[in-house]
Write an enzyme that holds these catalytic residues in place. Structure first.
Site, mmCIF file in Angstrom:
data_model
loop_
_atom_site.group_PDB
_atom_site.id
_atom_site.type_symbol
_atom_site.label_atom_id
_atom_site.label_comp_id
_atom_site.label_asym_id
_atom_site.label_seq_id
_atom_site.Cartn_x
_atom_site.Cartn_y
_atom_site.Cartn_z
ATOM 1 N N HIS A 1 27.577 27.935 62.727
ATOM 2 C CA HIS A 1 27.688 29.239 63.368
ATOM 3 C C HIS A 1 28.521 29.098 64.640
ATOM 4 O O HIS A 1 28.691 27.982 65.162
ATOM 5 C CB HIS A 1 26.302 29.787 63.702
ATOM 6 C CG HIS A 1 25.584 30.333 62.514
ATOM 7 N ND1 HIS A 1 24.228 30.229 62.349
ATOM 8 C CD2 HIS A 1 26.037 30.992 61.410
ATOM 9 C CE1 HIS A 1 23.867 30.809 61.218
ATOM 10 N NE2 HIS A 1 24.944 31.272 60.628
ATOM 11 N N GLY B 1 32.739 32.201 57.062
ATOM 12 C CA GLY B 1 31.395 32.563 56.600
ATOM 13 C C GLY B 1 31.184 34.055 56.392
ATOM 14 O O GLY B 1 30.789 34.482 55.302
ATOM 15 N N ASP C 1 30.351 31.400 52.983
ATOM 16 C CA ASP C 1 29.004 30.911 52.648
ATOM 17 C C ASP C 1 28.749 31.090 51.154
ATOM 18 O O ASP C 1 28.156 30.227 50.501
ATOM 19 C CB ASP C 1 27.928 31.655 53.450
ATOM 20 C CG ASP C 1 28.037 31.425 54.940
ATOM 21 O OD1 ASP C 1 28.427 30.315 55.336
ATOM 22 O OD2 ASP C 1 27.728 32.352 55.706
ATOM 23 N N ASP D 1 23.816 36.270 53.310
ATOM 24 C CA ASP D 1 24.612 35.204 52.703
ATOM 25 C C ASP D 1 24.088 33.831 53.110
ATOM 26 O O ASP D 1 24.033 32.904 52.304
ATOM 27 C CB ASP D 1 26.083 35.315 53.105
ATOM 28 C CG ASP D 1 26.723 36.611 52.667
ATOM 29 O OD1 ASP D 1 26.224 37.229 51.712
ATOM 30 O OD2 ASP D 1 27.727 37.011 53.291
ATOM 31 N N ARG E 1 18.747 29.058 50.135
ATOM 32 C CA ARG E 1 17.936 29.138 48.926
ATOM 33 C C ARG E 1 18.549 28.323 47.802
ATOM 34 O O ARG E 1 17.860 27.606 47.080
ATOM 35 C CB ARG E 1 17.784 30.606 48.513
ATOM 36 C CG ARG E 1 16.943 30.832 47.271
ATOM 37 C CD ARG E 1 16.731 32.296 47.000
ATOM 38 N NE ARG E 1 17.344 32.970 45.912
ATOM 39 C CZ ARG E 1 17.993 32.515 44.848
ATOM 40 N NH1 ARG E 1 18.212 31.274 44.697
ATOM 41 N NH2 ARG E 1 18.462 33.295 43.907
#
Length: 122
Positions: free
Chosen positions: A8, A55, A60, A90, A96
């Protein structure tokens, strides 16, 4: 090994320093990164990084697709847990997918150090 590097905005300097510190080792692997992170890593190191989109613009999701298709072996994603991200769904999907496909995921420098230390010992 195919390693994804993501950070980030507030963690970009941190991933650059991490990449510099481990440059010799990272150079022996195939590296992938979201756009801005990868560009910054390449500007500050001699590493070659395969760039995906930024991103928020789908990077992402591109990395997530690579995970789902068996094309990523480890993810180093320095997240900023204190700042809301406009593309949080995202990010959550990427995390996940790491869990679904059993992909090692380091979200902070200490975890990434442990992962690389383990790899180097093999």
């Amino acid at each position: 090994m195919k390693i994804a590097l993501i950070a980030h905005d507030k963690k970009k300097d941190l991933i650059i320093e991490f990449s510099k510190l481990h440059e010799a080792y990272l150079k022996t692997h195939q590296l992938y990164a979201t756009g801005t992170t990868g560009k910054k890593i390449m500007e500050h190191t001699n590493l070659s990084v395969n760039l995906k989109k930024s991103g928020p613009l789908g990077g992402d999701q591109e990395i997530g697709s690579m995970i789902a298709n068996g094309k990523i072996d480890m993810v180093i994603f320095f997240r900023d847990p204190l700042t809301a991200q406009p593309h949080e769904p995202d990010v959550s999907a990427l995390l996940r997918l790491c869990d679904v496909y059993n992909i090692p995921l380091a979200t902070n420098p200490k975890a990434a150090e442990l992962f690389l230390g383990e790899l180097k010992s093999k």
